[in-house]
Enzyme design. Structure first.
Site, PDB file in Angstrom:
ATOM      1  N   GLY A 123       2.500   4.269   7.574  1.00 16.99           N
ATOM      2  CA  GLY A 123       2.100   5.649   7.320  1.00 16.99           C
ATOM      3  C   GLY A 123       0.717   5.716   6.668  1.00 16.99           C
ATOM      4  O   GLY A 123      -0.044   6.657   6.879  1.00 16.99           O
ATOM      5  N   GLY A 124       0.398   4.693   5.893  1.00 18.76           N
ATOM      6  CA  GLY A 124      -0.920   4.646   5.246  1.00 18.76           C
ATOM      7  C   GLY A 124      -1.940   3.886   6.085  1.00 18.76           C
ATOM      8  O   GLY A 124      -3.093   3.715   5.667  1.00 18.76           O
TER       9      GLY A 124
ATOM     10  N   ASP B 192       6.347  -3.947  -1.481  1.00 16.87           N
ATOM     11  CA  ASP B 192       5.731  -2.886  -0.683  1.00 16.87           C
ATOM     12  C   ASP B 192       6.756  -1.782  -0.416  1.00 16.87           C
ATOM     13  O   ASP B 192       7.972  -1.984  -0.569  1.00 16.87           O
ATOM     14  CB  ASP B 192       5.209  -3.465   0.638  1.00 16.87           C
ATOM     15  CG  ASP B 192       4.191  -2.540   1.307  1.00 16.87           C
ATOM     16  OD1 ASP B 192       3.871  -1.473   0.762  1.00 16.87           O
ATOM     17  OD2 ASP B 192       3.698  -2.900   2.398  1.00 16.87           O
ATOM     18  N   GLY B 193       6.277  -0.639   0.020  1.00 12.07           N
ATOM     19  CA  GLY B 193       7.126   0.496   0.359  1.00 12.07           C
ATOM     20  C   GLY B 193       7.468   0.517   1.831  1.00 12.07           C
ATOM     21  O   GLY B 193       7.231  -0.450   2.561  1.00 12.07           O
ATOM     22  N   ALA B 194       8.026   1.638   2.275  1.00  7.41           N
ATOM     23  CA  ALA B 194       8.371   1.811   3.691  1.00  7.41           C
ATOM     24  C   ALA B 194       8.381   3.297   4.010  1.00  7.41           C
ATOM     25  O   ALA B 194       8.572   4.129   3.118  1.00  7.41           O
ATOM     26  CB  ALA B 194       9.734   1.198   3.987  1.00  7.41           C
TER      27      ALA B 194
ATOM     28  N   LYS C 277      13.971   7.623   2.272  1.00 13.13           N
ATOM     29  CA  LYS C 277      13.492   6.667   3.283  1.00 13.13           C
ATOM     30  C   LYS C 277      14.626   5.938   4.009  1.00 13.13           C
ATOM     31  O   LYS C 277      14.409   5.326   5.047  1.00 13.13           O
ATOM     32  CB  LYS C 277      12.590   5.607   2.622  1.00 13.13           C
ATOM     33  CG  LYS C 277      11.427   6.173   1.811  1.00 13.13           C
ATOM     34  CD  LYS C 277      10.415   6.835   2.696  1.00 13.13           C
ATOM     35  CE  LYS C 277       9.193   7.365   1.970  1.00 13.13           C
ATOM     36  NZ  LYS C 277       8.329   6.389   1.396  1.00 13.13           N
TER      37      LYS C 277
ATOM     38  N   THR D  47       0.844  -1.201   0.000  1.00  5.97           N
ATOM     39  CA  THR D  47       0.000   0.000   0.000  1.00  5.97           C
ATOM     40  C   THR D  47       0.878   1.249   0.000  1.00  5.97           C
ATOM     41  O   THR D  47       1.955   1.251   0.605  1.00  5.97           O
ATOM     42  CB  THR D  47      -0.876  -0.007   1.280  1.00  5.97           C
ATOM     43  OG1 THR D  47      -1.708  -1.168   1.252  1.00  5.97           O
ATOM     44  CG2 THR D  47      -1.761   1.230   1.372  1.00  5.97           C
TER      45      THR D  47
ATOM     46  N   SER E  11       1.968   5.311  -2.032  1.00  7.45           N
ATOM     47  CA  SER E  11       2.153   5.991  -3.317  1.00  7.45           C
ATOM     48  C   SER E  11       3.189   5.284  -4.196  1.00  7.45           C
ATOM     49  O   SER E  11       3.065   5.270  -5.422  1.00  7.45           O
ATOM     50  CB  SER E  11       2.552   7.453  -3.092  1.00  7.45           C
ATOM     51  OG  SER E  11       3.708   7.533  -2.296  1.00  7.45           O
TER      52      SER E  11
ATOM     53  N   GLU F 227      -0.132  -5.575   6.040  1.00 12.91           N
ATOM     54  CA  GLU F 227       1.216  -5.601   5.439  1.00 12.91           C
ATOM     55  C   GLU F 227       2.093  -6.611   6.182  1.00 12.91           C
ATOM     56  O   GLU F 227       2.868  -7.351   5.571  1.00 12.91           O
ATOM     57  CB  GLU F 227       1.839  -4.204   5.509  1.00 12.91           C
ATOM     58  CG  GLU F 227       1.146  -3.219   4.575  1.00 12.91           C
ATOM     59  CD  GLU F 227       1.600  -1.788   4.732  1.00 12.91           C
ATOM     60  OE1 GLU F 227       2.281  -1.469   5.713  1.00 12.91           O
ATOM     61  OE2 GLU F 227       1.250  -0.977   3.863  1.00 12.91           O
TER      62      GLU F 227
HETATM   63  C1  5RP Z   1       1.407   2.023   4.269  1.00 14.14           C
HETATM   64  C2  5RP Z   1       2.887   1.840   4.272  1.00 14.14           C
HETATM   65  C3  5RP Z   1       3.621   2.357   3.082  1.00 14.14           C
HETATM   66  O1  5RP Z   1       4.427   1.353   2.592  1.00 14.14           O
HETATM   67  C4  5RP Z   1       4.457   3.513   3.522  1.00 14.14           C
HETATM   68  O2  5RP Z   1       3.627   4.466   4.168  1.00 14.14           O
HETATM   69  C5  5RP Z   1       5.185   4.166   2.351  1.00 14.14           C
HETATM   70  O3  5RP Z   1       4.277   4.846   1.563  1.00 14.14           O
HETATM   71  P1  5RP Z   1       4.720   5.720   0.322  1.00 14.14           P
HETATM   72  O4  5RP Z   1       5.140   4.777  -0.741  1.00 14.14           O
HETATM   73  O5  5RP Z   1       3.481   6.494  -0.029  1.00 14.14           O
HETATM   74  O6  5RP Z   1       5.837   6.630   0.756  1.00 14.14           O
HETATM   75  O7  5RP Z   1       3.476   1.307   5.156  1.00 14.14           O
HETATM   76  O8  5RP Z   1       0.833   1.555   5.450  1.00 14.14           O
END
Ligand code: 5RP
Length: 226
Positions: free
Chosen positions: A99-100, A84-86, A124, A30, A32, A106
């Site tokens: 953050g989301g 996934d992101g971080a 990051k 989840t 951006s 996740e």
């Molecule tokens: C959502 C997360 C996302 O991976 C994290 O917030 C990074 O988001 P972005 O790619 O928008 O910077 O943990 O719960």
């Protein structure tokens, strides 16, 4: 988000396509950066995977928009890869996520997957986790109790206003934590009654980090002292 940061997210999303196995079911996170990945996958390679398991309703909707089938984790025997992101990541590939607000799902997908590929822009990567407030998903009736516990750890807990997770819970963002030992802190927070999950991903960190830098996409593996 700056234009450059957006370009770095696109670059790592593109690099992550190389980690997508043919005709398998994969886990998709989840945020951006993952949204860039979903859009690239849908636009260029929608037929490459059999289906996806998503860590949020938002990502599931985005995948379906591209005609990618979204299935329940309970119908899947194996997930070869989770992308996934971080919010923050260190050189051992421990992360702060959530953050989301999707941290619990996740964490489940990260645990259920063989490989966790983290995609992130260079902002990051940090030496020490904790500048980004640590999200904790909490059963609503335990909110004040968990907040007091986190204050006793030296953090400043702030309930995320108006946020109800996909699981019907609340998020507490804990500011000002000094995180010297992410693995131990994750264990301690997991012991607090009422905590559903915490946004520290240290016990199960990422296996590979695709980091978007001005000079290109770097591939980092977990740093080991030995
Ligand atoms: C959502 C997360 C996302 O991976 C994290 O917030 C990074 O988001 P972005 O790619 O928008 O910077 O943990 O719960």
């Amino acid at each position: 988000m700056s234009k450059i940061q957006n370009q770095l997210k696109l670059a790592v999303a593109k690099a992550a396509l190389a980690y997508v196995p043919d005709q398998e079911i994969i886990g998709i996170g989840t945020g951006s950066t993952v949204n860039c990945f979903i859009d690239l996958l849908g636009d260029q390679q929608a037929g490459k995977i059999r289906a996806a398991v998503a860590s949020s309703i938002a990502s599931a909707d985005r995948l379906r928009h591209w005609g990618i089938e979204v299935i329940d984790l309970n119908s899947v025997d194996k997930l070869p890869v989770y992308i996934d992101g971080a919010d923050e990541i260190n050189c051992q590939l421990h992360m702060i996520k959530g953050g989301g607000g999707a941290l619990t799902r996740e964490k489940i997908l990260a645990a259920a997957s063989t490989d966790f590929v983290c995609i992130a822009d260079s902002s990051k990567l940090v030496e020490h986790l904790g500048t980004f407030p640590l999200p904790i998903e909490v059963i609503p009736m335990a909110c004040n109790y968990v907040a007091r516990k986190m204050a006793s750890f030296g953090g400043k807990p702030i309930v995320r206003e108006g946020k109800i997770t996909d699981n019907g819970n609340v998020i507490i963002d804990v500011h000002n934590l000094v995180i010297t030992d992410p693995v131990s802190l994750e264990t301690e927070i997991n012991q607090i009654a009422g905590v559903v999950s915490c946004g520290l991903f240290a016990h199960r960190g990422a296996d590979v980090l695709l980091l978007g830098c001005n000079s290109g996409v770097k591939t980092l593996l977990p740093y080991s002292h030995s």
